[in-house]
Design an enzyme around this catalytic site. Sequence first.
Site, mmCIF file in Angstrom:
data_model
loop_
_atom_site.group_PDB
_atom_site.id
_atom_site.type_symbol
_atom_site.label_atom_id
_atom_site.label_comp_id
_atom_site.label_asym_id
_atom_site.label_seq_id
_atom_site.Cartn_x
_atom_site.Cartn_y
_atom_site.Cartn_z
ATOM 1 N N TYR A 31 7.660 6.128 0.048
ATOM 2 C CA TYR A 31 8.582 5.677 -0.862
ATOM 3 C C TYR A 31 9.862 5.023 0.102
ATOM 4 C CZ TYR A 31 11.847 9.537 0.686
ATOM 5 O OH TYR A 31 12.508 10.531 0.944
ATOM 6 N N ARG A 50 10.759 -1.024 6.896
ATOM 7 C CA ARG A 50 10.335 -0.016 7.273
ATOM 8 C C ARG A 50 9.281 -0.051 6.007
ATOM 9 N NH1 ARG A 50 15.203 4.285 6.882
ATOM 10 N NH2 ARG A 50 14.670 3.642 4.218
ATOM 11 N N ARG A 99 -11.470 15.340 -6.943
ATOM 12 C CA ARG A 99 -10.630 15.396 -6.270
ATOM 13 C C ARG A 99 -10.916 15.370 -4.961
ATOM 14 N NH1 ARG A 99 -9.008 19.622 -3.152
ATOM 15 N NH2 ARG A 99 -6.128 19.622 -2.285
ATOM 16 N N HIS A 101 -10.147 14.636 -0.265
ATOM 17 C CA HIS A 101 -9.603 13.940 0.568
ATOM 18 C C HIS A 101 -9.933 12.729 1.530
ATOM 19 C CE1 HIS A 101 -9.416 18.793 0.321
ATOM 20 N NE2 HIS A 101 -8.369 18.310 0.714
ATOM 21 N N LYS A 146 8.065 7.150 6.102
ATOM 22 C CA LYS A 146 8.835 7.504 4.726
ATOM 23 C C LYS A 146 7.894 8.040 3.776
ATOM 24 C CE LYS A 146 12.996 6.812 3.211
ATOM 25 N NZ LYS A 146 13.811 7.756 2.630
ATOM 26 N N GLU A 178 18.299 15.591 12.499
ATOM 27 C CA GLU A 178 18.912 14.944 11.736
ATOM 28 C C GLU A 178 19.291 16.275 10.288
ATOM 29 O OE1 GLU A 178 16.504 11.873 9.559
ATOM 30 O OE2 GLU A 178 14.427 12.879 10.599
ATOM 31 N N LEU A 202 13.810 10.109 10.105
ATOM 32 C CA LEU A 202 13.650 8.773 10.105
ATOM 33 C C LEU A 202 14.398 7.729 10.634
ATOM 34 C CD1 LEU A 202 11.496 7.362 7.940
ATOM 35 C CD2 LEU A 202 14.401 7.557 5.833
HETATM 36 N N1 PDD Z 1 16.491 9.487 2.691
HETATM 37 N N2 PDD Z 1 16.613 10.859 7.318
HETATM 38 C C1 PDD Z 1 15.632 11.247 6.670
HETATM 39 C C2 PDD Z 1 15.105 12.156 6.375
HETATM 40 C C3 PDD Z 1 15.866 10.174 5.510
HETATM 41 O O1 PDD Z 1 15.675 11.191 3.852
HETATM 42 C C4 PDD Z 1 16.997 9.540 4.644
HETATM 43 C C5 PDD Z 1 17.074 8.644 3.396
HETATM 44 C C6 PDD Z 1 17.967 8.986 5.747
HETATM 45 C C7 PDD Z 1 19.004 7.427 5.760
HETATM 46 O O2 PDD Z 1 18.140 6.506 6.188
HETATM 47 P P1 PDD Z 1 18.864 5.253 4.967
HETATM 48 O O3 PDD Z 1 19.648 5.296 5.779
HETATM 49 O O4 PDD Z 1 17.957 4.201 5.237
HETATM 50 O O5 PDD Z 1 18.705 5.505 3.374
HETATM 51 C C8 PDD Z 1 17.882 9.711 7.579
HETATM 52 C C9 PDD Z 1 16.894 8.599 0.864
HETATM 53 C C10 PDD Z 1 18.131 8.306 0.737
HETATM 54 C C11 PDD Z 1 16.523 9.620 0.210
HETATM 55 O O6 PDD Z 1 15.687 10.455 0.684
HETATM 56 O O7 PDD Z 1 16.737 9.466 -1.360
#
Ligand code: PDD
Length: 280
Positions: A31, A50, A99, A101, A146, A178, A202
């Site tokens: 996503y 990304r 289903r 895998h 992501k 983070e 991320l």
């Molecule tokens: N989240 N780290 C993680 C684990 C994240 O899920 C996100 C973003 C970030 C920040 O990334 P960016 O600056 O590109 O938004 C860092 C989004 C906003 C979400 O979970 O909806």
Amino acid sequence: MIVYLNNEFLQLEEAKISPFDRGFLFADGVYESIRTYNGKLFYYKDHLKRLRKSLNEIRLLYNETEKIERIIYELINTNNINGEALIYLQITRGTSVPRTHSFTQEDVNPTIFISAAPLKRNEQEQKEGIRVSLQDDIRWLRCDIKSISLLPVIIANQSAVDAGGKEAILRRNGLITEGSHTNFFAIKDKIALTAPAGPLILSGITRMIVLELFNQLEIKVKEEFIKADELKMFNEFFITSTIKEITPVVQIDEWIVGDGKPGELTHKAQNAFDELVENY
Ligand code: PDD
């Protein structure tokens, strides 16, 4: 609300997916959260890059990313969003009936879902900062993807909220990686530290922007892990994300940072960021 699902703009109530969708069964998908400033998609190219990287890493072949930008603007228009918009976009590996895998590339028919909603800045959080809570980072070892598989994030974030915080700051083997859905910065002796890009975080778009802004402001930044047991040696913290922008952190669990107010370099970063978005 009108949403986009597999080539159609639909009323939310009419948007249906199969219970055999691999996103539902396996969290097999990726996503992006993207936003606008002045009605214009912010750093869209970087989000797209990304997204393509995430798709590539999970071997999900989706070759219609070129048309996503147009769909997003159409969603903003059809939903009559006049202020800023938050876009949520998800692509899964479609259905597997029964289903199973494993998947066969020829049989994969991805599901794409996009929504647009009004977005307002949280002025109070921006001005006063937030309390966060340290939690264990129990995620997988490919946090650079992501992925929609967010259970460890949900658990950590809920534990932080239950502990009175607004965000979980994650600790893996004694190192701060983070936030649960944000990147984390710490400042001491006028030097900013944030975890290095790699499989343990991320790589946020906002993180990248802040690194650029600090460079322009001639504020030294090191992409190095912060040790959890050395947090108290720092005097400023903030988190970054598309939604949270640059949000000061003024309390970590019971510890109040400095005088409990956002720090000087955090302010500088926020001001430079505001200037950037004003002219975007
Ligand atoms: N989240 N780290 C993680 C684990 C994240 O899920 C996100 C973003 C970030 C920040 O990334 P960016 O600056 O590109 O938004 C860092 C989004 C906003 C979400 O979970 O909806």
